[in-house]
Design an enzyme around this catalytic site. Structure first.
Site, short mmCIF file in Angstrom:
data_model
loop_
_atom_site.label_atom_id
_atom_site.label_comp_id
_atom_site.label_asym_id
_atom_site.label_seq_id
_atom_site.Cartn_x
_atom_site.Cartn_y
_atom_site.Cartn_z
N TRP A 272 -1.86 4.20 -22.71
CA TRP A 272 -2.80 3.79 -23.75
C TRP A 272 -4.00 4.73 -23.80
O TRP A 272 -4.56 4.98 -24.86
CB TRP A 272 -3.28 2.36 -23.46
N HIS A 273 -4.39 5.30 -22.64
CA HIS A 273 -5.55 6.17 -22.59
C HIS A 273 -5.32 7.52 -23.25
O HIS A 273 -6.29 8.17 -23.67
CB HIS A 273 -5.99 6.38 -21.14
N GLY A 274 -4.08 7.95 -23.34
CA GLY A 274 -3.82 9.24 -23.97
C GLY A 274 -2.37 9.63 -23.90
O GLY A 274 -1.61 9.12 -23.06
#
Length: 424
Positions: A272-274
């Site tokens: 989700w962060h990248g």
């Protein structure tokens, strides 16, 4: 606008649905379109490039077709706002919102869009709908919280970022102490960035009479990795728990289901962060950290407040906090590195270089002063950890005083960029 209207309309249709098939149709339409937008804009190029690399490794020549598109600002956050709203309606936890303006404000409320926290319709929508009056005391708390958030972001995070970036970008020429400091600097950089922004968002909302969800609760004072994740990015962790982990069966199934669900939620959280394998590796490592606690059924051991006194138990508590911070920094190396190979080499150089002198920038005072500022910051955070209202009364004035002291002290760093450019 399309995403907002989609979830607004599908929410109403789900509530009005007379049959379960009708409700499921609108529910899955919203889920698939929302995740489809997120997948195309944020993850398509990653999957296309990774699949192409896999084919090339197998000896099949491939040139991926990549999309040259700009990632919409805040797409991860407003997508999760909309998803939680639709899911809650489907499971009849809330009623659909028929006022389009109120719903639009909930989805696109500006302080939340860049870095959260991720709000729930059950919490924010009722506040949007009622009449609010200006409250001076709450506004004062908000101003103090904004100032402290700016100190975290500008004084701590931005300064640590300058040094962390230089160390990570040139890790092969750095000694062990510099690499250790680089990992510590990044740990405080990312905490200052995320929690500082959350403080600014929460403080700004208090000016409007809105109370947002708390997003960080002094995570670096955690005694194990489970406690860390109860304190770090709380709105995201709780979102994945409620809308992914529990629907997958949570901890109710057998041991293998628990292990499977744990790895899924951590890996997805990392992704989700990248869109990079380093984020997936970071999530996987945290799942490995969490696994022994899960298997021993001790992941809920440290839910009480930390109390220190002159006894052996306090020594054990401090040791646990330091060990948790240590393994967290190791995981952060994978989060920050450009590739997984860079992260492994970074950690390898820490072990093999075995030089613990202040090499960085050939100027020891910059290391000492930055470490002094981090130490001062930790003391302020420690002092505030047990306070119910850390941004009100005398304590707020102390925070502002510490903030001013930190800003003045960092005036000595006015030429740090020139040193870095000259060195590298």
């Amino acid at each position: 606008m399309f995403s907002t209207f989609l979830d607004y309309y599908t929410g109403i249709q789900i509530e009005k649905g007379k049959t379960e098939n009708s409700r499921k149709f609108w529910f899955w339409l919203s889920i698939l379109v929302n995740l489809g937008f997120l997948g195309i804009f944020k993850y398509y190029n990653f999957f296309a490039a990774s699949f192409s690399d896999l084919l090339n490794t197998a000896g099949l020549k491939s040139s991926p077709i990549l999309l040259n598109v700009i990632l919409p600002v805040g797409i991860s956050f407003y997508t999760f706002h909309g998803l939680s709203y639709v899911i809650d309606i489907y499971y009849k936890r809330i009623k659909a919102e028929y006022n389009f303006v109120d719903y639009s404000l909930f989805v696109s409320y500006f302080p939340l869009l860049v870095a959260g926290p991720i709000e729930r319709a059950t919490h924010l929508l009722p506040q949007v709908k009622i009449k609010r009056e200006f409250n001076f005391e709450k506004a004062k708390e908000g101003v103090f919280q904004i100032i402290w958030g700016l100190v975290k972001k500008v004084v701590i995070a931005d300064t640590c970022a300058t040094y962390a970036n230089a160390i990570f970008d040139h890790y092969s020429s750095m000694n062990s102490l510099s690499l250790i400091l680089g990992a510590v600097y990044f740990a405080f950089q990312i905490y200052g960035d995320f929690s500082g922004y959350s403080d600014i968002a929460l403080g700004t909302s208090k000016l409007f009479g809105l109370d947002l969800l708390r997003n960080f609760n002094y995570p670096y004072f955690s005694r194990d990795i489970a406690e860390f994740w109860r304190r770090w990015h709380i709105s995201l962790s709780s979102w994945f728990r409620d809308y992914l982990y529990i629907p997958l069966g949570g901890s109710k199934g057998g041991i293998w289901m628990k292990i499977r669900n744990t790895f899924i939620i951590f890996v997805v959280s990392g992704f989700w962060h990248g869109a990079n394998w380093t984020y997936i590796a970071w999530g996987f490592i945290n799942a490995v950290y969490f696994l022994p606690l899960l298997l021993r059924n001790s992941n809920r051991n440290n839910i009480d407040a930390i109390q220190l006194s002159w006894n052996f138990k306090s020594v054990k508590t401090i040791t646990s906090i330091l060990m948790t911070f240590l393994i967290t920094c190791v995981a952060w190396v994978f989060f920050r590195a450009k590739t997984i190979n860079d992260a492994i080499l970074y950690l390898k150089h820490i072990v093999t270089n075995k030089n613990f002198s202040f090499q960085y920038l050939n100027n020891e005072r910059y290391n000492y002063e930055l470490l002094l500022m981090i130490g001062l910051f930790v003391l302020v955070e420690w002092n505030n950890r047990a306070k119910i209202e850390p941004f009100s009364g005398k304590n707020s004035m102390m925070k502002v005083a510490f903030a001013i002291m930190a800003i003045i002290a960092f005036g000595t760093f006015s030429d740090y960029k020139e040193f870095i450019y000259f060195q590298f």
